[in-house]
Design an enzyme around this catalytic site. Structure first.
Site, PDB file in Angstrom:
ATOM      1  N   ASP A 271       0.789  -1.247   0.000  1.00 44.71           N
ATOM      2  CA  ASP A 271       0.000   0.000   0.000  1.00 44.71           C
ATOM      3  C   ASP A 271       0.824   1.302   0.000  1.00 44.71           C
ATOM      4  OD1 ASP A 271      -1.949  -1.943   0.240  1.00 44.71           O
ATOM      5  OD2 ASP A 271      -2.789  -1.223   2.125  1.00 44.71           O
TER       6      ASP A 271
ATOM      7  N   CYS B  98      -1.999  -2.802   7.621  1.00 46.05           N
ATOM      8  CA  CYS B  98      -1.908  -3.711   6.475  1.00 46.05           C
ATOM      9  C   CYS B  98      -0.619  -4.525   6.437  1.00 46.05           C
ATOM     10  CB  CYS B  98      -2.150  -2.946   5.188  1.00 46.05           C
ATOM     11  SG  CYS B  98      -3.882  -2.364   5.115  1.00 46.05           S
TER      12      CYS B  98
ATOM     13  N   HIS C 149     -17.367   2.884   0.816  1.00 48.88           N
ATOM     14  CA  HIS C 149     -16.913   1.661   1.503  1.00 48.88           C
ATOM     15  C   HIS C 149     -17.330   1.638   2.973  1.00 48.88           C
ATOM     16  CE1 HIS C 149     -13.855  -1.335   2.907  1.00 48.88           C
ATOM     17  NE2 HIS C 149     -14.325  -1.910   1.822  1.00 48.88           N
TER      18      HIS C 149
ATOM     19  N   HIS D  50     -10.462   6.978   1.867  1.00 50.04           N
ATOM     20  CA  HIS D  50      -9.092   6.905   1.332  1.00 50.04           C
ATOM     21  C   HIS D  50      -9.028   5.856   0.226  1.00 50.04           C
ATOM     22  CE1 HIS D  50      -9.346   3.663   4.300  1.00 50.04           C
ATOM     23  NE2 HIS D  50      -8.472   3.026   3.541  1.00 50.04           N
TER      24      HIS D  50
ATOM     25  N   ASP E 296      -4.518  -0.692  -1.736  1.00 45.79           N
ATOM     26  CA  ASP E 296      -5.799  -0.571  -1.065  1.00 45.79           C
ATOM     27  C   ASP E 296      -6.719   0.075  -2.104  1.00 45.79           C
ATOM     28  OD1 ASP E 296      -6.839  -1.141   1.549  1.00 45.79           O
ATOM     29  OD2 ASP E 296      -6.849   0.997   2.043  1.00 45.79           O
TER      30      ASP E 296
ATOM     31  N   HIS F  73     -10.678   0.940  -2.678  1.00 46.78           N
ATOM     32  CA  HIS F  73     -12.031   0.938  -2.113  1.00 46.78           C
ATOM     33  C   HIS F  73     -13.051   1.655  -2.996  1.00 46.78           C
ATOM     34  CE1 HIS F  73     -10.357  -0.497   1.619  1.00 46.78           C
ATOM     35  NE2 HIS F  73      -9.757   0.630   1.944  1.00 46.78           N
TER      36      HIS F  73
ATOM     37  N   LYS G 117      -6.982  -4.849  -3.145  1.00 43.69           N
ATOM     38  CA  LYS G 117      -7.764  -5.436  -2.052  1.00 43.69           C
ATOM     39  C   LYS G 117      -8.676  -4.373  -1.448  1.00 43.69           C
ATOM     40  CE  LYS G 117      -4.037  -4.392   1.136  1.00 43.69           C
ATOM     41  NZ  LYS G 117      -4.723  -3.390   1.949  1.00 43.69           N
TER      42      LYS G 117
HETATM   43  C1  VGL Z   1      -4.591   0.684   5.802  1.00 42.57           C
HETATM   44  C2  VGL Z   1      -6.154   1.572   7.222  1.00 42.57           C
HETATM   45  C3  VGL Z   1      -7.134   1.462   6.260  1.00 42.57           C
HETATM   46  C4  VGL Z   1      -3.173   0.270   5.583  1.00 42.57           C
HETATM   47  C5  VGL Z   1      -5.548   0.559   4.819  1.00 42.57           C
HETATM   48  O1  VGL Z   1      -2.730   0.211   4.407  1.00 42.57           O
HETATM   49  O2  VGL Z   1      -2.474   0.008   6.589  1.00 42.57           O
HETATM   50  N1  VGL Z   1      -4.907   1.174   7.001  1.00 42.57           N
HETATM   51  N2  VGL Z   1      -6.819   0.944   5.064  1.00 42.57           N
HETATM   52 ZN    ZN Z   2      -8.266   0.974   3.502  1.00 46.39          ZN
END
Ligand code: VGL
Ligand code: ZN
Length: 201
Positions: free
Chosen positions: A12, A155, A56, A85, A50, A52, A110
């Protein structure tokens, strides 16, 4: 170059997790240079994103009256509510422009099911729905994984813990990770990873 049984998984490294982004991690952009350098050592590199949909269920804005960074119960368990995000197709969801994406063998997205978050690169947050990454790694004969990226305590940690549980040999390069650190989440993630036999370099 390391043996063909080893892969680097960079989690990510997207604009929204870097300074100025919607869910900025302090010094998130500091992982870009070390991750680019690590790619040169590994025969296989996997990048995750990430990814979404706009409404979401992990977004505070999808739950009227809920504050960002609060927690709610969803059918699959507790869920932190984040600021919106990494919305599909936006600049915030794009990789940091400095990341060397040319080296990627696989880009895994994902978190696209509106009802289900996915911190881990292996399973969604119900801990049951597989992303397919395990099959990709096993069919390529990969046994040993190194993780880096964002965020250490969400993550990255969830991915590394799943990998260890699945029997991969796991290292997390904490020098090439940065954390959100919400209510002691970093300390908790580090001790869980240590207890799971993950090497923390
Ligand atoms: C993440 C919070 C929400 C991450 C992703 O990449 O750690 N954290 N979505
Ligand atoms: Zn996320």
């Amino acid at each position: 170059m390391r043996p063909k049984t080893e892969a680097l998984i960079a989690i990510d490294i997207q604009n929204d997790f870097c300074p100025g982004g919607a869910l900025a991690v302090a010094q998130g952009d500091a992982v870009v240079a070390p991750v680019n350098a690590l790619m040169a050592e590994f025969p296989v590199t996997i990048l995750t994103q990430d990814w979404h949909p706009a409404a979401h269920s992990s977004f505070a804005g999808s739950h009227p009256g809920a504050a960002p960074f609060s927690q709610i119960a969803l059918p699959y368990g507790k869920q932190v509510l984040w600021p919106a995000h990494c919305v599909i197709g936006t600049q915030g969801a794009a990789f940091h422009p400095g990341l060397n994406t040319d080296q990627a063998d696989l880009i895994l997205r994902k978190g696209s099911d509106p009802a289900l978050d996915s911190y881990s690169a292996f399973f969604e947050n119900d801990r049951q729905t597989a992303t397919g990454l395990e099959g990709y790694l096993r069919t390529r004969g990969i046994t040993t994984l190194t993780f880096a990226g964002l965020a250490t305590d969400f993550c990255v940690a969830w991915s590394a813990l799943d990998a260890a549980r699945l029997g991969f040999s796991v290292t997390v390069r904490t020098d090439a990770c940065r954390a959100i650190d919400l209510d002691g989440s970093l300390r908790q993630a580090m001790s869980a990873m240590q207890a799971a036999g993950i090497s923390l370099d």
